[in-house]
Scaffold this motif. Sequence first.
Motif, PDB file in Angstrom:
ATOM      1  N   MET A   4      74.929 -23.563 -30.289  1.00 18.71           N
ATOM      2  CA  MET A   4      75.812 -25.599 -30.804  1.00 18.71           C
ATOM      3  C   MET A   4      75.326 -26.401 -30.279  1.00 18.71           C
ATOM      4  O   MET A   4      74.797 -25.728 -29.409  1.00 18.71           O
ATOM      5  N   THR A   5      75.509 -26.993 -31.025  1.00 18.81           N
ATOM      6  CA  THR A   5      74.910 -28.816 -30.944  1.00 18.81           C
ATOM      7  C   THR A   5      76.460 -29.132 -30.177  1.00 18.81           C
ATOM      8  O   THR A   5      77.243 -29.509 -31.225  1.00 18.81           O
ATOM      9  N   VAL A   6      76.907 -29.364 -28.625  1.00 13.84           N
ATOM     10  CA  VAL A   6      77.973 -29.877 -28.903  1.00 13.84           C
ATOM     11  C   VAL A   6      77.683 -31.576 -28.677  1.00 13.84           C
ATOM     12  O   VAL A   6      79.122 -31.527 -29.742  1.00 13.84           O
ATOM     13  N   TRP A 134      74.927 -31.512 -17.487  1.00 13.48           N
ATOM     14  CA  TRP A 134      73.993 -31.861 -18.653  1.00 13.48           C
ATOM     15  C   TRP A 134      73.605 -30.406 -18.503  1.00 13.48           C
ATOM     16  O   TRP A 134      73.641 -29.358 -19.616  1.00 13.48           O
ATOM     17  N   ASN A 135      72.853 -29.712 -17.112  1.00 10.77           N
ATOM     18  CA  ASN A 135      72.676 -28.503 -17.551  1.00 10.77           C
ATOM     19  C   ASN A 135      73.205 -27.486 -17.355  1.00 10.77           C
ATOM     20  O   ASN A 135      72.870 -26.446 -18.244  1.00 10.77           O
ATOM     21  N   HIS A 142      72.014 -22.686 -24.897  1.00  7.00           N
ATOM     22  CA  HIS A 142      70.639 -22.427 -26.049  1.00  7.00           C
ATOM     23  C   HIS A 142      69.774 -23.797 -26.308  1.00  7.00           C
ATOM     24  O   HIS A 142      68.458 -23.266 -26.816  1.00  7.00           O
ATOM     25  N   SER A 143      70.052 -25.012 -25.598  1.00  6.25           N
ATOM     26  CA  SER A 143      69.086 -25.696 -25.988  1.00  6.25           C
ATOM     27  C   SER A 143      68.127 -25.681 -25.695  1.00  6.25           C
ATOM     28  O   SER A 143      67.556 -25.870 -24.436  1.00  6.25           O
ATOM     29  N   THR A 147      65.658 -31.190 -29.151  1.00  2.08           N
ATOM     30  CA  THR A 147      66.702 -30.724 -29.852  1.00  2.08           C
ATOM     31  C   THR A 147      67.719 -31.207 -29.107  1.00  2.08           C
ATOM     32  O   THR A 147      67.762 -32.386 -28.033  1.00  2.08           O
ATOM     33  N   ARG A 148      69.185 -31.620 -30.091  1.00  3.62           N
ATOM     34  CA  ARG A 148      70.344 -31.857 -29.721  1.00  3.62           C
ATOM     35  C   ARG A 148      71.283 -31.267 -28.528  1.00  3.62           C
ATOM     36  O   ARG A 148      71.371 -30.322 -29.811  1.00  3.62           O
ATOM     37  N   VAL A 149      71.763 -31.701 -27.778  1.00  7.41           N
ATOM     38  CA  VAL A 149      72.271 -31.032 -27.013  1.00  7.41           C
ATOM     39  C   VAL A 149      74.201 -30.378 -27.795  1.00  7.41           C
ATOM     40  O   VAL A 149      74.557 -32.020 -28.035  1.00  7.41           O
TER      41      VAL A 149
END
Length: 149
Positions: A4-6, A134-135, A142-143, A147-149
């Motif tokens: 997913m992209t948070v 962030w990590n 699985h970023s 890509t974007r987080v």
Amino acid sequence: MTRMTVSEVAPEAYRAMSGLERFLHGSGLPQPTLHLVKLRASQINGCAYCVNMHSADAKKAGETDERLWSVAAWREAPFYTDAERAALALTEAATRLADRPDPVPDEIWNEAAKHYDEAELAALVVAIATINAWNRIAVTTHSRPGTRV
């Protein structure tokens, strides 16, 4: 594949985390130190997304290849100031909380306090906590680099 992209699913949370980043960049903590802290914590946490991003950011800010390549072995490498070493030691201790009974011993804290005033030390603690958050977001989702987080 990214799970997913948070930033899209939880934009308020993403904005809050970004607010911490704005604070850090205006905090007075030396930017080279901030880059090294982010890179080292990301290496420890196995976050390819953040290792890639923070290596590139540090390089754009003028960081040398020698310092970037050797940050994982900072104790043996001659490229870091005593203040940076203290920040890296604090970063490792605060990132590896479960690895020892006294995760951040007075010796590590006191060494950092010798090199940073109270406001800088507070910013350093926030920087370490923020990059660890962030990590965890990037690794859990699985970023992938780029890509974007």
